[in-house]
Write a protein that holds these residues in place. Sequence first.
Motif, PDB file in Angstrom:
ATOM      1  N   ARG A   1       0.860  -1.195   0.000  1.00 13.05           N
ATOM      2  CA  ARG A   1       0.000   0.000   0.000  1.00 13.05           C
ATOM      3  C   ARG A   1       0.894   1.242   0.000  1.00 13.05           C
ATOM      4  NH1 ARG A   1      -3.445   3.288   3.536  1.00 13.05           N
ATOM      5  NH2 ARG A   1      -5.632   3.174   2.836  1.00 13.05           N
ATOM      6  N   ASN A   2       0.772   2.066  -1.029  1.00 16.55           N
ATOM      7  CA  ASN A   2       1.610   3.257  -1.182  1.00 16.55           C
ATOM      8  C   ASN A   2       0.744   4.515  -1.200  1.00 16.55           C
ATOM      9  OD1 ASN A   2       3.888   1.489  -1.767  1.00 16.55           O
ATOM     10  ND2 ASN A   2       2.945   1.225  -3.789  1.00 16.55           N
ATOM     11  N   ASN A   3       1.277   5.585  -0.622  1.00 12.91           N
ATOM     12  CA  ASN A   3       0.552   6.864  -0.649  1.00 12.91           C
ATOM     13  C   ASN A   3       1.558   8.004  -0.751  1.00 12.91           C
ATOM     14  OD1 ASN A   3      -2.366   7.846  -0.220  1.00 12.91           O
ATOM     15  ND2 ASN A   3      -1.167   9.238   1.061  1.00 12.91           N
ATOM     16  N   TYR A   4       1.277   8.943  -1.640  1.00 14.82           N
ATOM     17  CA  TYR A   4       2.144  10.122  -1.806  1.00 14.82           C
ATOM     18  C   TYR A   4       1.271  11.369  -1.795  1.00 14.82           C
ATOM     19  CZ  TYR A   4       4.949  13.741  -4.063  1.00 14.82           C
ATOM     20  OH  TYR A   4       5.583  14.911  -4.342  1.00 14.82           O
ATOM     21  N   GLN A   5       1.694  12.400  -1.057  1.00 18.12           N
ATOM     22  CA  GLN A   5       0.949  13.654  -0.989  1.00 18.12           C
ATOM     23  C   GLN A   5       1.909  14.831  -1.122  1.00 18.12           C
ATOM     24  OE1 GLN A   5      -1.037  14.471   2.743  1.00 18.12           O
ATOM     25  NE2 GLN A   5      -2.340  16.046   1.853  1.00 18.12           N
ATOM     26  N   ILE A   6       1.482  15.846  -1.836  1.00 19.59           N
ATOM     27  CA  ILE A   6       2.253  17.080  -1.956  1.00 19.59           C
ATOM     28  C   ILE A   6       1.302  18.265  -1.882  1.00 19.59           C
ATOM     29  CG2 ILE A   6       2.175  16.912  -4.489  1.00 19.59           C
ATOM     30  CD1 ILE A   6       4.851  18.461  -4.519  1.00 19.59           C
ATOM     31  N   GLN A   7       1.675  19.260  -1.108  1.00 21.45           N
ATOM     32  CA  GLN A   7       0.930  20.510  -0.998  1.00 21.45           C
ATOM     33  C   GLN A   7       1.864  21.668  -1.330  1.00 21.45           C
ATOM     34  OE1 GLN A   7      -0.653  20.815   2.949  1.00 21.45           O
ATOM     35  NE2 GLN A   7      -2.122  19.156   2.679  1.00 21.45           N
ATOM     36  N   GLN A   8       1.350  22.646  -2.034  1.00 19.86           N
ATOM     37  CA  GLN A   8       2.133  23.826  -2.377  1.00 19.86           C
ATOM     38  C   GLN A   8       1.261  25.065  -2.206  1.00 19.86           C
ATOM     39  OE1 GLN A   8       5.581  23.867  -3.623  1.00 19.86           O
ATOM     40  NE2 GLN A   8       5.297  25.956  -2.899  1.00 19.86           N
ATOM     41  N   TYR A   9       1.803  26.080  -1.520  1.00 16.18           N
ATOM     42  CA  TYR A   9       1.068  27.323  -1.291  1.00 16.18           C
ATOM     43  C   TYR A   9       1.833  28.480  -1.938  1.00 16.18           C
ATOM     44  CZ  TYR A   9      -1.752  24.710   2.011  1.00 16.18           C
ATOM     45  OH  TYR A   9      -2.592  23.792   2.577  1.00 16.18           O
ATOM     46  N   PHE A  10       1.076  29.344  -2.635  1.00 15.43           N
ATOM     47  CA  PHE A  10       1.646  30.482  -3.340  1.00 15.43           C
ATOM     48  C   PHE A  10       1.002  31.767  -2.828  1.00 15.43           C
ATOM     49  CE2 PHE A  10       1.584  26.834  -6.193  1.00 15.43           C
ATOM     50  CZ  PHE A  10       2.897  26.777  -6.640  1.00 15.43           C
ATOM     51  N   PRO A  11       1.773  32.717  -2.286  1.00 21.10           N
ATOM     52  CA  PRO A  11       1.200  34.018  -1.892  1.00 21.10           C
ATOM     53  C   PRO A  11       1.050  34.908  -3.125  1.00 21.10           C
ATOM     54  CG  PRO A  11       3.533  33.930  -1.325  1.00 21.10           C
ATOM     55  CD  PRO A  11       3.190  32.587  -1.915  1.00 21.10           C
ATOM     56  N   LEU A  12      -0.162  35.000  -3.658  1.00 25.35           N
ATOM     57  CA  LEU A  12      -0.380  35.791  -4.866  1.00 25.35           C
ATOM     58  C   LEU A  12      -0.318  37.279  -4.574  1.00 25.35           C
ATOM     59  CD1 LEU A  12      -3.279  33.733  -6.488  1.00 25.35           C
ATOM     60  CD2 LEU A  12      -0.806  33.475  -6.773  1.00 25.35           C
ATOM     61  N   SER A  13      -0.690  37.671  -3.363  1.00 21.89           N
ATOM     62  CA  SER A  13      -0.615  39.062  -2.921  1.00 21.89           C
ATOM     63  C   SER A  13      -0.654  39.043  -1.409  1.00 21.89           C
ATOM     64  CB  SER A  13      -1.778  39.889  -3.490  1.00 21.89           C
ATOM     65  OG  SER A  13      -3.005  39.503  -2.898  1.00 21.89           O
ATOM     66  N   LYS A  14      -0.750  40.230  -0.826  1.00 25.83           N
ATOM     67  CA  LYS A  14      -0.797  40.305   0.626  1.00 25.83           C
ATOM     68  C   LYS A  14      -2.035  39.622   1.184  1.00 25.83           C
ATOM     69  CE  LYS A  14      -0.496  43.643   4.432  1.00 25.83           C
ATOM     70  NZ  LYS A  14      -0.398  45.080   4.807  1.00 25.83           N
ATOM     71  N   LYS A  15      -3.094  39.542   0.378  1.00 31.42           N
ATOM     72  CA  LYS A  15      -4.360  39.004   0.875  1.00 31.42           C
ATOM     73  C   LYS A  15      -4.780  37.702   0.212  1.00 31.42           C
ATOM     74  CE  LYS A  15      -6.229  43.532   2.163  1.00 31.42           C
ATOM     75  NZ  LYS A  15      -7.362  44.474   2.052  1.00 31.42           N
ATOM     76  N   LEU A  16      -4.186  37.354  -0.925  1.00 31.36           N
ATOM     77  CA  LEU A  16      -4.607  36.171  -1.671  1.00 31.36           C
ATOM     78  C   LEU A  16      -3.564  35.069  -1.566  1.00 31.36           C
ATOM     79  CD1 LEU A  16      -6.044  37.714  -4.964  1.00 31.36           C
ATOM     80  CD2 LEU A  16      -7.311  36.956  -2.955  1.00 31.36           C
ATOM     81  N   THR A  17      -4.029  33.857  -1.314  1.00 28.33           N
ATOM     82  CA  THR A  17      -3.154  32.685  -1.247  1.00 28.33           C
ATOM     83  C   THR A  17      -3.768  31.568  -2.070  1.00 28.33           C
ATOM     84  OG1 THR A  17      -2.409  33.238   0.988  1.00 28.33           O
ATOM     85  CG2 THR A  17      -2.064  30.980   0.249  1.00 28.33           C
ATOM     86  N   LEU A  18      -2.955  30.963  -2.919  1.00 24.60           N
ATOM     87  CA  LEU A  18      -3.386  29.817  -3.710  1.00 24.60           C
ATOM     88  C   LEU A  18      -2.773  28.556  -3.122  1.00 24.60           C
ATOM     89  CD1 LEU A  18      -4.767  28.549  -6.214  1.00 24.60           C
ATOM     90  CD2 LEU A  18      -2.624  28.977  -7.467  1.00 24.60           C
ATOM     91  N   GLY A  19      -3.613  27.603  -2.786  1.00 24.23           N
ATOM     92  CA  GLY A  19      -3.143  26.328  -2.264  1.00 24.23           C
ATOM     93  C   GLY A  19      -3.490  25.189  -3.202  1.00 24.23           C
ATOM     94  N   LEU A  20      -2.497  24.353  -3.512  1.00 21.89           N
ATOM     95  CA  LEU A  20      -2.697  23.201  -4.381  1.00 21.89           C
ATOM     96  C   LEU A  20      -2.336  21.932  -3.614  1.00 21.89           C
ATOM     97  CD1 LEU A  20      -1.090  24.516  -7.704  1.00 21.89           C
ATOM     98  CD2 LEU A  20      -3.512  24.573  -7.042  1.00 21.89           C
ATOM     99  N   ASN A  21      -3.104  20.878  -3.824  1.00 24.72           N
ATOM    100  CA  ASN A  21      -2.856  19.610  -3.145  1.00 24.72           C
ATOM    101  C   ASN A  21      -3.068  18.473  -4.125  1.00 24.72           C
ATOM    102  OD1 ASN A  21      -2.704  17.818  -0.581  1.00 24.72           O
ATOM    103  ND2 ASN A  21      -4.638  17.198  -1.528  1.00 24.72           N
ATOM    104  N   ALA A  22      -2.175  17.505  -4.076  1.00 21.90           N
ATOM    105  CA  ALA A  22      -2.329  16.301  -4.884  1.00 21.90           C
ATOM    106  C   ALA A  22      -1.993  15.103  -4.015  1.00 21.90           C
ATOM    107  CB  ALA A  22      -1.423  16.343  -6.102  1.00 21.90           C
ATOM    108  N   GLU A  23      -2.812  14.055  -4.104  1.00 22.74           N
ATOM    109  CA  GLU A  23      -2.576  12.835  -3.326  1.00 22.74           C
ATOM    110  C   GLU A  23      -2.837  11.630  -4.218  1.00 22.74           C
ATOM    111  OE1 GLU A  23      -3.690  10.908   1.038  1.00 22.74           O
ATOM    112  OE2 GLU A  23      -4.757  12.689   0.299  1.00 22.74           O
ATOM    113  N   LEU A  24      -1.858  10.729  -4.251  1.00 19.80           N
ATOM    114  CA  LEU A  24      -1.936   9.539  -5.078  1.00 19.80           C
ATOM    115  C   LEU A  24      -1.799   8.311  -4.190  1.00 19.80           C
ATOM    116  CD1 LEU A  24       0.528  10.656  -7.915  1.00 19.80           C
ATOM    117  CD2 LEU A  24      -1.945  11.015  -7.818  1.00 19.80           C
ATOM    118  N   GLY A  25      -2.675   7.330  -4.388  1.00 21.76           N
ATOM    119  CA  GLY A  25      -2.600   6.100  -3.632  1.00 21.76           C
ATOM    120  C   GLY A  25      -2.683   4.894  -4.541  1.00 21.76           C
ATOM    121  N   TYR A  26      -1.879   3.882  -4.225  1.00 25.45           N
ATOM    122  CA  TYR A  26      -1.909   2.656  -5.018  1.00 25.45           C
ATOM    123  C   TYR A  26      -1.647   1.479  -4.090  1.00 25.45           C
ATOM    124  CZ  TYR A  26      -0.632  -1.040  -8.281  1.00 25.45           C
ATOM    125  OH  TYR A  26      -0.578  -2.236  -8.957  1.00 25.45           O
ATOM    126  N   ALA A  27      -2.411   0.384  -4.268  1.00 26.57           N
ATOM    127  CA  ALA A  27      -2.252  -0.808  -3.435  1.00 26.57           C
ATOM    128  C   ALA A  27      -2.567  -2.044  -4.254  1.00 26.57           C
ATOM    129  CB  ALA A  27      -3.175  -0.726  -2.220  1.00 26.57           C
TER     130      ALA A  27
END
Length: 767
Positions: free
Chosen positions: A609-635
Amino acid sequence: MRVPAFLPVSSPRACAVALMVAAASLPALAVTPFTLKDIRVEGLQRTEAGTVFASLPFRVGDTYSDEKGAAALRALFATGLFKDVRIEIEGQVAVVVVEERSVIGKVDFTGTSEFDRDTLIKALKDIGVGEGQPFDKALADRAEQELKRQYLTRSLYGAEVVTTITPVDRNRVNVTFAVSEGGVARIREIRITGNEAFSESTLLGQLDLSTGGMMTWYTKSDRYSRAKLNADLETLRAWYLNRGYLEFNVDSTQVAISPDKQDISITINIREGRRYIVTGVKLSGDYLGKDEEFRSLVSIRPGEPYKAEEVAATQKAFSDRFGLFGHAFARVELVPRIDRDTGRVEVQLNADPGRRVYVRRINVSGNTKTRDEVIRREFRQFESAWYDGQRIKLSRDRVDRLGYFSEVDIETQEVPGTADQVDLTINVKEKPTGSLMVGANFSSADKLSLSGSIKQDNVFGSGNYLGVELNTSKSSRTLVLSSVDPYFTRDGISRSLDVYYRTNKPVNSQGESYELVTPGASVRFGVPFSDYDTVFFGIGAERTTMRSATALPEAFYRYRATYGRSSTSYPLTLGWQRDGRDSALVPNEGRYQRVNIEWAAFGDTRYLRNNYQIQQYFPLSKKLTLGLNAELGYAKGLGGRDYPVFKSFYGGGLGTVRAFDQNSLGPVDVTGAYLGGTQRVNLNGELYFPFPGVGNDRTLRIFGYFDAGNVWGEDETPTLASFRASAGLGLSWISPVGPLKLSWGQPVRKFPQDRIQRFQFQIGTAF
C-alpha cells in the motif's frame, strides 16, 4: 529626660532640611558623642525589630554621634516601611521611634469588564500596589494613571478611575479602584493626503486600521491605538519603497477625538517624491575575493523600479554568506546614488567583512525544566569551530521546532580581550508541554463524537513524548497509547511506539451496520538524512476482525469466506517527510510532502500500500493565497492473495472530493455497499482571501475551491473520463473554540449512481 537628637520628619528630603535647620539655629540640641549602652525600638506593629537593627549604622558599645544618627534616619526611610522616624537620647541609650506605613490589606476593582481581574492585580503589583505591600499614596496615584493608560490602548477614552482608600484594623488599608469604562471610541474616518500616484482607497487597503464595517466586531480594527497606527505607517512606507519611491515620507499625522470621546478621525499627510528606476548595482569593499559569488546573490534587477525588499534581501544574503566564512560581524551598507533629474538610481553596496571569528563557548539560558542536553543536541554549530551563520540559524530553528519553548533567540557576544572569538547564548522561555483535553466534535458525516487525550511532549525535561488518545466517532473509534524518543541513539535516530485499538464502520448504502475491529502495535524509527528530511521505517502487528452476520457487503463476505473471520498481518512501513510550510494552521507559502509505503510480506494478509501527498502554497498578494494539493494512492495484493478489503482507499467528502457524500466514491458491490478501492487520485485547488471586513486577518478566510479525483478497484484502469469533479465556496476559521471548515459545492462532473452532499462542515472544540 529624653533629648530629641533630631526633629521628627516624614521623608528623607525633609530629614536633610531638618538637620540643616538644627545645625544652624539650634546648636544647643546637638548631642555630644558618647558610648552607647543600649538601643531600644518603639512603635513597631508588624515589622520585625531585626529589620530596624540591621539598618542602623551603630551597635551597643559604639560611639554615637549626630552623623551616625543622620545616617540611621536615611537608612530607615530607605526601607520604605516607615512614614515617620526619629531618634531620642535617654542618657546613654538611643531610642528609635518609628511610625509604620499602612499595609495594603486588599486590592479590588469594580466596573472592569474589559480586563480580567487577575491580570489587573498582577500589573499593579509590579508597580508596588498589591496585598501585603506598604501603602504609598504616590504609588496609588501612579496605579490609577496606569489603569487609565491601559483603557486608552483599548480605545476607551472616556474611562474614569476613582481610587478609594479605606482604613481597616491593624494599620491596614483596602484600595478599591472604581472604573467607569464608558463606550469604545471607534475610528469614523481615515484620510490620506498628498498622494498622487495611488488612489486613497488603494493606500487605505494597506492599513490594518479601518473604519467600522460588517466584521469589525471580530477584528476590532476600528479601535485606535498608537502602536497600530505606527505599524500602519511603516507598512505604508514599505509599500511605497517597494515601488520605487525612495524619498517617500510621512510628514505628519493628526488624530482628533470628538467631544464625547466616541469618534476618532485620523489624517495622514504624506509626500511621495519621485519614482526611481535602478540603473545598476555596484559592489565595493572587500568580498573575500569571491565577488562573482556574491554578485550571484543580488536580487536587485536593473531597469525596474527600486524595491526596498530586494535591497534588504540582498543585504541579508550577503551577511549570511559572510557568516558562512566565519565573519560574524560583517557590515553591508547601502549607498543609493540618486539622479533626481532623470529619476534614476544606482545601488552601491559597500562590504566590510571584519575579522574571521570562531565560537569559543555556547551557553544555554532560561531552561528551568528542559535539560541542557535536549537543547544542545539540536545545535549544528559547535564550540571551538569557525562561526557559521547558516548553522547557527539552523540550530535556532531546530530548537524552536521542538515545541517546548514560547521564545527562542541566540545572542552573539564578543569575548573581551580578543578580536577573533565570540560566545553564543541561546535564550529560551519554557512553555507548558503537557495537556489534558476533553473535546467534542461535530461533523456532517459523523454527527457528535467525543475525544480526549493526555499528552506530555517533554517528560521530565527529557524531550520524550508520552500520550494517550481516545476518539468516539460514529464511523471510526480509536484508543492509542504512544511514546516517542526523538534521540533513541546519539546520532538522532528517533523511535516511536504505538499500541492501538480501532473500530471502523464503512458506509453501507442500505443503512446497515458492520464493524471492522483492529487491535495492534507498531514500532517506527526516524532517520534524519539531512537537517530537513527524515526517513521513517518500522514494523507493526495487527489483527482485523469482521463483526456482522447479516450486514456484511458481498465483497467482505467473500473475503471472510476465503481467508476467515480474522486476519493477522505484520506490515513493514517506510516513509519520508519534509514540511516547508510557514504555518501548519494557516499556511501562506511553502511546500509539504510525504511518502508512506506499507508492505505486509508475511501473515494472513499479503499486500503493498503506497501513498504520496504534496501541498504547495503560493502568496499571490498580501491578501490572496493559492493552495494546491495532490494525493496519489496505489495498493495491490501479493503472493497470489486478494488485497484485503478492509485496507481500501476511500474518496468523497471533506479532504478528498467535496460535494460528494463521505466515502461514497469508487466501486459499489451488488448489495450497494461502497467498498473503496486500491487506486486513488485527489486533486484540490483552493484560493483563499480574507473575509470581507476583517482586513489582513488570516484566521478567518473565505476560499473558492475546485476538486477532482476518484477511487478505482484493482481490476479497473484510472481514466480522466471517470474522474468526478466539484467546485464551490468555503469558510475556514481558526476560532477561539477550535478550527472550523465549512464548504458548499456543486458537482461539476458526476454520474447517476453518485450520492451528492453539497453542504459539508467539520468543527472541533474543547471544554
